[in-house]
Design an enzyme around this catalytic site. Structure first.
Site: not given
Ligand SMILES: [Zn+2]
Length: 453
Positions: A59, A208, A232, A235, A269, A320
């Site tokens: 990001h 997302h 993702h 995580e 993750h 990340d």
């Protein structure tokens, strides 16, 4: 796109180290490779050449808040308070400031030996939540930052629609992120056009997380792309608990029960997985996207890498949150986290005489290439993404072949990456990006404005 010829005294090819390797590059891609070749006039001469590494998860804008979230609270701190700060920072960014920060992050990636990024891009709209006149304005800014720095780009526009499991409405802090499926499909079309000038950019999608996407939306999103699909997942333990409460299944377990996860997928993750989930991920040939520096910084937990590696799981690394951008340190921390848990050394590279550095580098090289949908390594047809390690660096003294990789990853601090070529074009010399002064000045001025506001 560049035509150039390299002559590399020691080159890491897919089959291993080779001597006196001539790489012919046409239009930015490797057209021919000859080992034990004579050096020709005009060849670019390298002592130690290895392929550029893909950074499979970034990001970019978060580089601008690196180091600003390291202050404790009365009852400790967590991922979730970091996320609040991130939303506050995000709301201050306009397209120009967003691009200036992305250029800084991408420049640092190239200086660290990363030659392509998977940008998990979710900042789409204006601060009030209304789309820009050009819906893919911010995607175009990601592309512009890649163009300005020379970094290869796999753009993963993020679909984000909900604040939590079960389709909870988004909260106001998330308004710059939100789409419905039709709006997202239009964004993808626009983003594809924004990538065209880059020549070798790849477009995928990123639902997302299972928090932000309903099952119906996930089903509708997958057919929108033939490119990579990144998500993702698992995580945080809070996310696992919430998924169990919502569905009776753990996040990775739920995903495999409800989607056809295959080699196009990258599970970012996947920190909190049980043995059954590890087996499912290995069998699917999906890549697990590990981000060791960020996962340590956010206190996420530790992925069961030994079990996953032993079963032949595919992995790559990503920077990340970009709190620190360093390819070698990502791989070092990946190994060290496992050593601390296992109370042993060289715990991932199994087998007599196998170098940990070589094992980590090869694994991350192939996993990232798969996740970013490009060809891996110094091979005919691949992009001419070449990193020269500095043979004169103290850490490289009296070493050769895999010991150079071990010394780069475990012993070198910064400065071991001497030069970088991306698609045959040199972008880093003597450890510095060719545009460093201008990009760093723009970045500093931008942050003074954004953080001073
Ligand atoms: Zn992320």
């Amino acid at each position: 796109m560049t035509d150039v010829q390299f002559w590399i005294e020691h080159a890491l090819l897919p089959q291993g180290w080779a001597r006196n390797v001539r790489l012919q590059v046409c239009a930015g891609r490797i057209a021919a490779i000859t080992a034990d070749a004579a050096r020709s006039e005009g060849d670019v001469h390298l002592k130690i050449g290895v392929p550029g590494l893909g950074n499979l998860h970034s990001h970019a804008f978060q580089r601008g808040m690196a180091g600003l979230a390291e202050i404790g609270g009365a009852s400790g701190d967590s991922f979730w308070s970091w996320r609040e700060l991130m939303y506050t920072f995000l709301h201050r960014l306009d397209p120009d400031s967003f691009q200036a920060i992305a250029e800084q992050a991408y420049m640092e990636m190239l200086e660290a030996g990363f030659t392509r990024v998977g940008e998990f891009h979710y900042l789409h709209h204006q601060p009030n939540g209304v789309a820009y006149d050009q819906p893919a304005e911010m995607s175009a800014r990601v592309a512009a930052a890649a163009q300005a720095t020379g970094l290869g780009l796999t753009l993963l526009p993020v679909f984000y629609a909900h604040a939590d499991f079960g389709g909870a409405p988004p909260n106001p802090a998330q308004r710059r992120l939100i789409h419905d499926v039709d709006g997202f499909a239009r964004l993808l079309d626009d983003a594809g056009r924004a990538l065209a000038p880059l020549g070798d950019a790849v477009l995928g999608i990123a639902p997302h997380s299972l928090r932000a996407v309903t099952p119906d939306e996930l089903t509708a999103l997958v057919p929108l792309t033939r490119g990579p699909i990144h998500i993702h997942i698992a995580e945080q333990t809070r996310e696992v608990d919430a998924c169990l409460a919502w569905s009776g299944q753990r996040p990775v377990q739920w995903l495999y029960a409800h989607a056809e996860v295959d080699a196009r997928w990258c599970l970012v993750h996947a920190t909190h997985v049980d043995a059954g989930e590890v087996a499912a991920m290995v069998a699917s040939q999906a890549v697990v996207g590990l981000c060791p520096i960020t996962e340590a910084n956010l206190g996420d937990g530790l992925f069961p890498m030994q079990a996953f590696a032993q079963a032949g799981g595919r992995f790559g690394v990503g920077s990340d949150s970009n709190v620190l951008i360093d390819a070698a340190e990502e791989l070092r921390l990946l190994e060290y986290g496992q050593r601390l848990v296992a109370r042993g050394r060289n715990v991932l590279a199994r087998g007599e005489g196998v170098s940990s550095g070589r094992w980590l580098f090869d694994g991350a090289l192939h996993g990232a290439a798969q996740a970013l949908r490009v060809q891996a390594g110094l091979a005919v047809g691949a992009s001419a993404d070449v990193v020269e390690l500095d043979h004169a660096h103290e850490a490289m003294a009296a070493r050769g072949d895999d010991a150079w990789l071990d010394s780069w990853l475990f012993a070198a601090r910064r400065g071991a990456v001497k030069a970088v070529w991306r698609a045959g074009r040199q972008v880093v010399s003597e450890g510095r990006h060719h545009q460093r002064d201008a990009i760093a000045a723009r970045y500093a001025a931008t942050l003074a404005k954004v953080l001073g506001a």
